[in-house]
Every structure is written in structure tokens, then in C-alpha cells.
Design a protein around this motif. Structure first.
Motif, PDB file in Angstrom:
ATOM      1  N   GLU A 187      30.979  -9.037   4.636  1.00  0.00           N
ATOM      2  CA  GLU A 187      30.974 -10.429   5.105  1.00  0.00           C
ATOM      3  C   GLU A 187      31.604 -11.363   4.078  1.00  0.00           C
ATOM      4  N   TYR A 188      32.792 -10.990   3.642  1.00  0.00           N
ATOM      5  CA  TYR A 188      33.538 -11.791   2.667  1.00  0.00           C
ATOM      6  C   TYR A 188      32.730 -12.025   1.398  1.00  0.00           C
ATOM      7  N   LYS A 189      32.063 -10.953   0.962  1.00  0.00           N
ATOM      8  CA  LYS A 189      31.305 -10.920  -0.286  1.00  0.00           C
ATOM      9  C   LYS A 189      30.061 -11.803  -0.237  1.00  0.00           C
ATOM     10  N   ARG A 190      29.512 -11.998   0.948  1.00  0.00           N
ATOM     11  CA  ARG A 190      28.263 -12.727   1.077  1.00  0.00           C
ATOM     12  C   ARG A 190      27.070 -11.805   1.291  1.00  0.00           C
ATOM     13  N   THR A 191      27.316 -10.559   1.637  1.00  0.00           N
ATOM     14  CA  THR A 191      26.241  -9.590   1.827  1.00  0.00           C
ATOM     15  C   THR A 191      26.654  -8.257   1.217  1.00  0.00           C
ATOM     16  N   ILE A 192      25.678  -7.385   1.055  1.00  0.00           N
ATOM     17  CA  ILE A 192      25.911  -6.025   0.583  1.00  0.00           C
ATOM     18  C   ILE A 192      25.554  -5.085   1.719  1.00  0.00           C
ATOM     19  N   GLY A 193      26.464  -4.197   2.067  1.00  0.00           N
ATOM     20  CA  GLY A 193      26.191  -3.199   3.081  1.00  0.00           C
ATOM     21  C   GLY A 193      26.055  -1.824   2.457  1.00  0.00           C
ATOM     22  N   VAL A 194      25.055  -1.077   2.909  1.00  0.00           N
ATOM     23  CA  VAL A 194      24.863   0.307   2.473  1.00  0.00           C
ATOM     24  C   VAL A 194      25.034   1.192   3.701  1.00  0.00           C
ATOM     25  N   TYR A 195      25.958   2.141   3.624  1.00  0.00           N
ATOM     26  CA  TYR A 195      26.341   2.959   4.763  1.00  0.00           C
ATOM     27  C   TYR A 195      26.138   4.431   4.456  1.00  0.00           C
ATOM     28  N   GLY A 196      25.741   5.185   5.485  1.00  0.00           N
ATOM     29  CA  GLY A 196      25.636   6.621   5.350  1.00  0.00           C
ATOM     30  C   GLY A 196      26.991   7.280   5.465  1.00  0.00           C
ATOM     31  N   ILE A 197      27.032   8.575   5.187  1.00  0.00           N
ATOM     32  CA  ILE A 197      28.293   9.311   5.261  1.00  0.00           C
ATOM     33  C   ILE A 197      28.860   9.294   6.672  1.00  0.00           C
ATOM     34  N   ASP A 198      27.988   9.153   7.661  1.00  0.00           N
ATOM     35  CA  ASP A 198      28.463   9.111   9.046  1.00  0.00           C
ATOM     36  C   ASP A 198      28.963   7.736   9.460  1.00  0.00           C
ATOM     37  N   GLY A 199      28.970   6.770   8.520  1.00  0.00           N
ATOM     38  CA  GLY A 199      29.456   5.423   8.818  1.00  0.00           C
ATOM     39  C   GLY A 199      28.415   4.494   9.374  1.00  0.00           C
ATOM     40  N   THR A 200      27.172   4.942   9.524  1.00  0.00           N
ATOM     41  CA  THR A 200      26.098   4.091  10.041  1.00  0.00           C
ATOM     42  C   THR A 200      25.579   3.171   8.947  1.00  0.00           C
ATOM     43  N   ARG A 201      25.479   1.881   9.266  1.00  0.00           N
ATOM     44  CA  ARG A 201      24.944   0.954   8.276  1.00  0.00           C
ATOM     45  C   ARG A 201      23.431   1.115   8.199  1.00  0.00           C
ATOM     46  N   GLN A 202      22.938   1.449   7.005  1.00  0.00           N
ATOM     47  CA  GLN A 202      21.517   1.679   6.802  1.00  0.00           C
ATOM     48  C   GLN A 202      20.786   0.448   6.305  1.00  0.00           C
ATOM     49  N   THR A 203      21.484  -0.367   5.516  1.00  0.00           N
ATOM     50  CA  THR A 203      20.875  -1.552   4.925  1.00  0.00           C
ATOM     51  C   THR A 203      21.917  -2.649   4.848  1.00  0.00           C
ATOM     52  N   HIS A 204      21.479  -3.876   5.102  1.00  0.00           N
ATOM     53  CA  HIS A 204      22.368  -5.035   5.039  1.00  0.00           C
ATOM     54  C   HIS A 204      21.601  -6.142   4.342  1.00  0.00           C
ATOM     55  N   ILE A 205      22.003  -6.498   3.129  1.00  0.00           N
ATOM     56  CA  ILE A 205      21.249  -7.423   2.299  1.00  0.00           C
ATOM     57  C   ILE A 205      22.044  -8.699   2.102  1.00  0.00           C
ATOM     58  N   ALA A 206      21.446  -9.836   2.463  1.00  0.00           N
ATOM     59  CA  ALA A 206      22.110 -11.126   2.269  1.00  0.00           C
ATOM     60  C   ALA A 206      21.923 -11.596   0.836  1.00  0.00           C
ATOM     61  N   LEU A 207      22.952 -12.219   0.299  1.00  0.00           N
ATOM     62  CA  LEU A 207      22.853 -12.769  -1.042  1.00  0.00           C
ATOM     63  C   LEU A 207      22.051 -14.059  -1.010  1.00  0.00           C
TER      64      LEU A 207
END
Length: 394
Positions: A187-207
Motif C-alpha cells: 500500500e505504497y509503504k503504508r502497511t506491511i504484508g506477510v505472504y505465504g509461499i502460495d501467495g496468500t496474504r497471512q498478515t496485513h499490518i498498518a503503520l
């Protein structure tokens, strides 16, 4: 449309959702970067026009063919320590010394007339277990296509793709210690995304409110894989309150602390030199007496390779050293002139060589990947015209 192309197109959909914000009440606002940090940013940004104005189109299945290699080449035999690097818009895998390169992407196959000639794959990053390679494909603002990360096996066969939007950030995917996830700015460096090897987003953390994208440095993982390091803060993946780490975040270095392979020590830079301490900050001791610019641990944790200024010549990290952590002795491996910037990348799996990049005249001069023995012997250029590469860790 073939099955591979369908799967990749589908990977760029369905990642919407609100990110849980975390409480910044205990956090102080991070100060802006000084000139030293700006030198690294300028270096990377300056090469952006050459290797980094990038697109990952919805038709990515046309870029990476079903066998992961161009039709006229055989799949690469990926050896221990194999080098992955970006050059002329494509990703290559080669022997550790740069020989026998094989191109595993085909940027020329993109059929996007608007962006033709500006498309690039870049920032390859090996998983710690060596089973996967992740790399970036951001887009130029003039191209109507999503940004993204591609995960392949070592031969270039696509495992997953997913979209991220972190322009103008220039950051590689950061692998978790267990090789099961990657963390990226989103999100243009406003959040951190953590993704699994299958491409599924596991965690999405807002700054937290009050933080600006320009305040933030590289992402890194804590040794236990439960948190991320953002500047001098530990950010839990479960949405817990971030805590300040016990290591001073120096504006004179280009990175936060780095943990030893077994997690028993942390190396961090100060204005007085490189320090090591226990993870809780106890037992700090100096192991190198010059301001470090970049550094990395050897596979055994016995050595640290680092780049630093020539004494008396600030803003010129043109010396490469290796430090024996136990006794604090340093060996100068390689030295450039005052126009050259060195950044250390990593050790070979055997720990007997160091990979680093070199660029002359800040962001304007020739760039190349180099390696040298830990005793200072056999320094050699590995690949020219790029600083974007990494050795397979196993």
C-alpha cells in the motif's frame, strides 16, 4: 489461456481487506535520515532508471514459460551457493562465480506496448533453505498493471505471485527464518504484508499514525519469526504493541541490527563502531572501531563481514573488512578509491568468500558484483553492470 497463465492471473485478485492498525503510543517518531542513509538511498534510487522501473503485468504467464526457462535453453543446474542476479530486466541463475548463467525470465515476451523497454524483474532474494527464489516486478506509474512479487523454484518455475504496491520503495522480499513466508512493504509503504509461499496474504499490518514512508528503513525478521524489525522497533505479527529494541538505531549506518544465525547475538552499528550484544542488549562489546555502513554474519556466526569508511574520509564506505567476533580482530579484504561505495551482501555457504557490490561516483558510475576470500585473496568481479544479486545460502 493455459493453466499457468490462469493461475497467475487469479493470484492478482482477492487481496483486498482492511489492515489492523497497531498502537503507536509507546513509540517515538523516527527521525529522518542523515546524509549517510541518503547516500544509500540515492545509490539505489539512481540505479532505478537502469534496473528498476519495473512492471509485472496481468499476463505474467507469458513472461515465465511453463518450464521456467527460455525455449532455447536448458533448465539451470542450481548448485550450492548459486548466484541469482538481475541484469537488463531479467533474472539469471549462475554458478557462484558468475559463470554458466541461465536466464529464467523473459521480459521481452511481455506484450505491453505502453511499457515496452521499461519493464524489469529485479531484487532476487533466496529463501534461507535455498528452495525458492523471490523477486520483484514493480510497475512504472504510466503502465496500467499491478505491482507484484514472484516466487519460483531455483529453475524459474513459478510457484506463486501476488500484488503489492510499495512505489517508490526499492526493497526486496524479506524471507522468514523458516522459509515459509515473505514480508514486503505494501500500500505504497503504508502497511506491511506477510505472504505465504502460495501467495496468500497471512498478515496485513498498518503503520501507526505519524509515521511517514520516508522514516522507515529495511524490513527484517526477528530470529523466532514471530515479529518484524522496522528501524529500531520490533513489530509483532499478531497485532501486538510494538516495542523498542535495546539497540540504539544509528543514523550513521544503512541498516538496523542483524542477529547471528543461532540468534544468540545481535550486531549493531553506533557512531563509535560495530557492537555485538545479547538479544536483550546485555553484555555489549565493540568488535570494530570504525562506523560500519553495512554488515552480515557468516553461516557459523564466527565472522562478520562489513563495509566502512576510510578513516578520516567520511561518507566513503569503500573498505571491506571481516571481523572475528570472538576476539574482535579485523582483516581488510578489499579497498576502493574515495569515489566508490561498497555494500556487503553475504557469505558463501561454506563461509570462505564474501559477496559485495560496488558502485562508483555514488549512483552515477559503473556498478558490479564482486567476491573475495575471507583471507583477502582472489578478489574478482562476478557480474558487471548490476549490483542486484545474492548467493543461494545452501
Amino acid at each position: 489461456m493455459n493453466d499457468l497463465e490462469s493461475r497467475i492471473r487469479d493470484a492478482f485478485r482477492g487481496h483486498e481487506g482492511d489492515a489492523p492498525a497497531f498502537d503507536p503510543s509507546e513509540m517515538s517518531r523516527v527521525s529522518g535520515r542523515t546524509r549517510r542513509r541518503q547516500v544509500l538511498n540515492a545509490t539505489v534510487a539512481g540505479i532505478g532508471a537502469l534496473v528498476a522501473v519495473v512492471v509485472l503485468t496481468a499476463g505474467l504467464g507469458q513472461l515465465l514459460r511453463a518450464d521456467g526457462t527460455p525455449a532455447d535453453q536448458s533448465p539451470p543446474v542450481v548448485v550450492s551457493g548459486a548466484l541469482a542476479y538481475a541484469l537488463d530486466g531479467d533474472i539469471y541463475v549462475a554458478d557462484p562465480d558468475g559463470t554458466n548463467p541461465v536466464r529464467i525470465t523473459d521480459v521481452a515476451a511481455l506484450d505491453d506496448e505502453e511499457c515496452r523497454g521499461e519493464l524489469r524483474y529485479w531484487l532476487p532474494s533466496w529463501s534461507p533453505d535455498g528452495r525458492y527464489l523471490a523477486f520483484r516486478g514493480p510497475r512504472d506509474e504510466g503502465c496500467a498493471s499491478p505491482t507484484g512479487v514472484v516466487i519460483t523454484d531455483p529453475q524459474g518455475n513459478v510457484v506463486a505471485t501476488f500484488p503489492v504496491r510499495d512505489q517508490p520503495s526499492l526493497t526486496a522480499p524479506e524471507w522468514s527464518p523458516d522459509s515459509t513466508r515473505v514480508a514486503v512493504w505494501d500500500e505504497y509503504k503504508r502497511t506491511i504484508g506477510v505472504y505465504g509461499i502460495d501467495g496468500t496474504r497471512q498478515t496485513h499490518i498498518a503503520l501507526p499514525p505519524g509515521w511517514r514512508p520516508g522514516d522507515l528503513g529495511e524490513l527484517a525478521w526477528m530470529p523466532d519469526g514471530a515479529s518484524l524489525i522496522v528501524d529500531q522497533y520490533e513489530v509483532p505479527l499478531d497485532g501486538g504493541t510494538p516495542r523498542e529494541l535495546p539497540f540504539p538505531f544509528t543514523e550513521f549506518s544503512s541498516q538496523p541490527q542483524r542477529y547471528s544465525p543461532d540468534g544468540s547475538l545481535a550486531a549493531y552499528g553506533t557512531r563509535h563502531g560495530l557492537m555485538v550484544a545479547r538479544p536483550d542488549g546485555s553484555e555489549p562489546r565493540a568488535v570494530f572501531g570504525q562506523v560500519p555502513y553495512s554488515w552480515t554474519w557468516s553461516p557459523t556466526g564466527e565472522l562478520i563481514a562489513l563495509t566502512a569508511d576510510v578513516p578520516g574520509a567520511p561518507w566513503a564506505p569503500n573498505q571491506l573488512h571481516v571481523v572475528d567476533v570472538a576476539i574482535g580482530s579485523a582483516t581488510l579484504l578489499f579497498e576502493g578509491d574515495r569515489r566508490t561505495t561498497f555494500v556487503v551482501i553475504g557469505f558463501s555457504p561454506a563461509g570462505d568468500r564474501v559477496l559485495f557490490w560496488s558502485i562508483e561516483n555514488a549512483s552515477l558510475g559503473p556498478e558490479s558484483l564482486w567476491s573475495v576470500g575471507v583471507d583477502g585473496s582472489d578478489a574478482r568481479q562476478v557480474v558487471g553492470e548490476t549490483i542486484d544479486g545474492a548467493w543461494r545460502p545452501v
